[in-house]
Design an enzyme around this catalytic site. Structure first.
Site, PDB file in Angstrom:
ATOM      1  N   GLU A  30       6.326  -3.474   8.637  1.00  0.00           N
ATOM      2  CA  GLU A  30       6.373  -4.648   9.527  1.00  0.00           C
ATOM      3  C   GLU A  30       7.806  -5.181   9.640  1.00  0.00           C
ATOM      4  O   GLU A  30       8.249  -5.587  10.703  1.00  0.00           O
ATOM      5  CB  GLU A  30       5.441  -5.749   9.011  1.00  0.00           C
ATOM      6  CG  GLU A  30       3.977  -5.357   9.133  1.00  0.00           C
ATOM      7  CD  GLU A  30       3.044  -6.472   8.704  1.00  0.00           C
ATOM      8  OE1 GLU A  30       2.969  -6.727   7.485  1.00  0.00           O
ATOM      9  OE2 GLU A  30       2.416  -7.094   9.580  1.00  0.00           O
TER      10      GLU A  30
ATOM     11  N   GLU B 272      -2.945  -1.747   4.850  1.00  0.00           N
ATOM     12  CA  GLU B 272      -3.624  -2.974   4.388  1.00  0.00           C
ATOM     13  C   GLU B 272      -5.140  -2.856   4.414  1.00  0.00           C
ATOM     14  O   GLU B 272      -5.842  -3.449   3.600  1.00  0.00           O
ATOM     15  CB  GLU B 272      -3.205  -4.173   5.248  1.00  0.00           C
ATOM     16  CG  GLU B 272      -1.810  -4.700   4.981  1.00  0.00           C
ATOM     17  CD  GLU B 272      -0.707  -3.905   5.649  1.00  0.00           C
ATOM     18  OE1 GLU B 272      -0.967  -2.824   6.216  1.00  0.00           O
ATOM     19  OE2 GLU B 272       0.450  -4.371   5.583  1.00  0.00           O
TER      20      GLU B 272
END
Ligand SMILES: NC(=O)c1ccc[n+]([C@@H]2O[C@H](COP(=O)([O-])OP(=O)(O)OC[C@H]3O[C@@H](n4cnc5c(N)ncnc54)[C@H](O)[C@@H]3O)[C@@H](O)[C@H]2O)c1
Length: 694
Positions: free
Chosen positions: A106, A126
């Site tokens: 990210e 995730e």
């Protein structure tokens, strides 16, 4: 030393993460990177900035240990840091090697450009912790590689290889040779060319026929990830990337993330993640305990388990000798191994030359002197104490000094087996699960005299073999099968009282087990449990149990292999079909023992089976058979198809609240065979104190 280093190469500033081994984005790293970024922005001599990971990889992402602590919220948060990168007036280039995972990716997605080394893997994993990327990852990745690819990567959590993403805005350039040098050259070039500060947020996330695309994705995912809430929310987040402006999409992603963090499923998956690491620690065996190097192995017995175990060694690159009583049995085992590998090759899962290499590591043996040099011998002969003792006496005579003598017994006393040797300190249980080359669990059974060195070596070997090693003490069934017996006992009693096998299986499958207990029993072979029960009943004459499974076996209904068990099977099919003959058998048995059947609800089925496991687990803890509750949970996740998103039997009981579990157990203790609900003192104590097992 700072968590990130700063250097300037001509007009390019390099910020290098220095938080080994994984460069997790803990607060000190975030703060250091933010400081360095400002320095670069403020330095008029700097025209462009490179962000790179020191050591093995770019970054493994968020520091999960910060979760739920003030450190996660300490400024700069990951989101603030990403925003600062994106807002930099000078181009920022992320240079990725090894892997960029989760928050690490990210952060890279917040940079203006990305370059990568060959083989680098980019992932947003995730979902594997029951979460989704919460720092803009879903929004930016959907814009970088297209909605379809992004969705696939986010829902599976699987990595995208740098090579396959090169040319998309995810990887602008593949760097051959030194990554930092290549990245600096790239940064210098874009600065010189005056290329715009490309922000992924400004791109469009597009997909044809969005309505149909997302509807179909939802349908597919609901089926594939039954019980897991995160994958469906990943779809919501990616859809937001398509339908909403970037800032709105990010808010939506954040909301979905917060919803997921609070779910019991995500808590369970995080428990599993840490649990797999925790089981390697043995309190009285320090991490620096010396271990022996295992360069060669021997397996005694080439039956179902022995041939699978030989493959496990061969697959891990360890040469293995397979010893049998006679040529015929040996050839049978070797043929089974060859057939198994050939099947993998046919399915495209294994290359032919790799099969050949693996097969070449397995060599036949018919005499103990042929195996004397092996570092470990794993015995997998018949489950018969007399035979085991003979084999161990032979191993004791034959094996070199320092060899580990291991037994794969499921039910026999490892200490008694060890006593058949002159070196009980070298004897240990290595309890593989069937099929040994597939199942991840390895119960490592520590005998009363097993040395610490032997135990530490076996645990290290488990890892080398790609298994999850969990230490168990010696008792009947060890951790896994002992708890399984408690579970199955309740499942059988439920039949006595009014349920049918299909109802019990369905309730437990709805809870999340891949298969209910009766379908599993038919798959494994009902005769195996029958033999074990006979022995156990001789040892514990007063033990209460349902006779239904025995009656099933008395009819020769051994399960799938005989075409009938608790269910019937069409030829060539593995689909269980409820069988009126079984219902009749059950009804006859109820009549015989004078039971008027009653309706048994799903809630009762699940509670009785699950709470019986937790109660037996508590006893196992009291007796010191398992080191910690998490060890029991990991046995169940890795070896028994317990739904990972429920965290294991002990975690599940914890999450319901032990007081509630206790209250239900007290209720059941007034029912059928209530004497089985004697509450383990540990469970009672923890419930009274509002504590948990884990
Ligand atoms: N089958 C399972 O699901 C499973 C799972 C875990 C553990 N185990 C345990 O693994 C062991 C083996 O089980 P299995 O299912 O593979 O049995 P199996 O009957 O398929 O194989 C046993 C093999 O051992 C050989 N053998 C017997 N005595 C021998 C001797 N003295 N020397 C050399 N070879 C000898 C036999 O010829 C046979 O090939 C048992 O202790 C069993 O409890 C089985």
């Amino acid at each position: 030393m700072s968590a990130a280093e700063y250097s300037v190469r001509g007009a390019v500033a390099a910020i290098s993460f220095n938080n080994p081994p994984m460069n997790t984005l803990a607060h000190p790293l975030r703060a250091a990177v933010r400081g360095h970024l400002q320095k670069a922005i403020d330095d008029p001599a700097v025209a462009a900035i490179v962000l790179i990971g020191g050591g093995r990889a770019f970054s493994a992402g968020a520091e999960i240990r910060e979760f739920g602590t003030p450190a996660t919220l300490a400024s700069p948060t990951l989101r603030e840091l990403i925003a600062a990168m994106e807002a930099s007036p000078k181009p920022v280039v992320a240079a990725i090697h090894g892997f960029a995972m989760g928050g690490g990716l990210e952060l890279a997605l917040g940079c203006h450009y990305r370059v990568a080394s060959r083989g680098a893997r980019l992932a947003l994993p995730e979902v594997k912790l029951g979460l989704l990327p919460g720092a803009g990852g879903t929004q930016r990745l959907s814009r970088a590689i297209g909605v379809e690819r992004a969705l696939q990567a986010i829902v599976s959590g699987d990595p995208v290889k740098a090579e396959t993403a090169t040319g998309t805005p995810l990887v602008d350039e593949l760097i051959e040779g030194d990554l930092l040098e290549g990245a600096v050259a790239f940064a210098r070039k874009i600065a010189a060319e005056g290329r715009p500060l490309r922000k992924l947020r400004d791109l469009q996330a597009e997909v044809d026929n969005a309505d149909t695309f997302f509807a179909e994705a939802r349908k597919r995912i609901a089926k594939e990830y039954r019980g897991y809430p995160a994958p469906a929310k990943c779809v919501d987040a990616v859809e937001a990337a398509v339908r909403l402006p970037f800032d709105e999409g990010v808010k939506s992603e954040r909301r979905l993330f917060e919803e997921l963090v609070a779910t019991p499923e995500s808590k369970a998956l995080r428990h599993a993640f840490f649990g797999e690491r925790a089981v390697a620690k043995i309190p009285d065996v320090p991490e620096d305990t010396p271990t022996r190097e295992i360069r060669g192995a021997a397996v005694i017995g080439a039956g179902t388990m022995g041939s699978g175990i030989a493959m496990v060694f061969a697959n891990a690159g360890i040469p293995v000798k397979l010893l049998e009583m006679n040529r015929g049995a040996l050839d049978k085992g070797l043929a089974a191994i060859r057939k198994n590998y050939a099947g993998s090759v046919a399915r495209g899962r294994l290359a032919q030359d790799e099969m050949d290499r693996r097969l070449a590591r397995i060599s036949p043996a018919l005499a103990y002197e042929d195996i004397r040099d092996a570092g470990i011998a794993v015995e997998a002969v018949f489950e018969d104490m007399r035979v085991k003792k003979e084999v161990f006496a032979s191993l004791d005579r034959a094996m070199k000094k320092g060899a580990i003598l291991a037994t794969n017994t499921s039910t026999l006393d490892v200490d008694e087996i060890a006593a058949a040797t002159s070196r009980p300190e070298a004897v240990i249980g290595t309890h593989f699960f069937s099929p040994a080359n597939v199942m991840r669990l390895l119960e490592v059974v520590r005998g009363a005299k097993t040395s610490k060195e032997v135990l530490a070596t076996a645990m290290k070997l488990a890892k080398t073999l790609g298994k999850l090693g969990v230490v168990s003490g010696v008792c009947d069934g060890f951790i896994g099968n002992r708890i399984l017996n408690a579970y199955k006992r309740q499942a059988n009693f439920l039949l006595d009282e009014g349920a049918l096998p299909q109802a019990v299986d369905k309730a437990l499958e709805d809870f999340g087990f891949a298969m209910g207990p009766f379908a599993v029993s038919d798959l494994a072979g009902n005769d195996i449990g029958w033999a074990v029960r006979k022995r156990q009943r001789a040892a514990q004459p007063g033990f209460a149990y349902s006779r239904i499974p025995d009656r099933i076996c008395e009819l020769g209904r051994f399960g799938q292999k005989t075409g009938a068990g608790f269910y019937r099977y069409e030829p060539g099919s593995r689909t269980p079909i409820p069988d009126p003959a079984v219902q009749e058998l059950i009804e006859d048995y109820r009549n015989e023992i004078g039971i008027r059947p009653r309706a048994v609800g799903d809630k009762e089925i699940v509670e009785r089976c699950l709470f019986a496991m937790a109660n037996e687990g508590a006893r196992i803890l009291e007796e010191g058979i398992a080191l910690r509750a998490v060890d029991i949970d990991m046995v169940y996740l890795a070896g028994y198809g317990f739904p990972r998103y429920r965290g294991g039997p002990m975690f599940h009981a914890d999450s319901l609240g032990l007081r509630n579990v206790l209250a239900a157990m007290e209720k059941y203790s007034n029912g059928y065979h209530g004497e089985c609900w004697r509450v383990a003192p540990l469970l009672a104590k923890l419930a009274a104190q509002d504590k948990t097992f884990n």
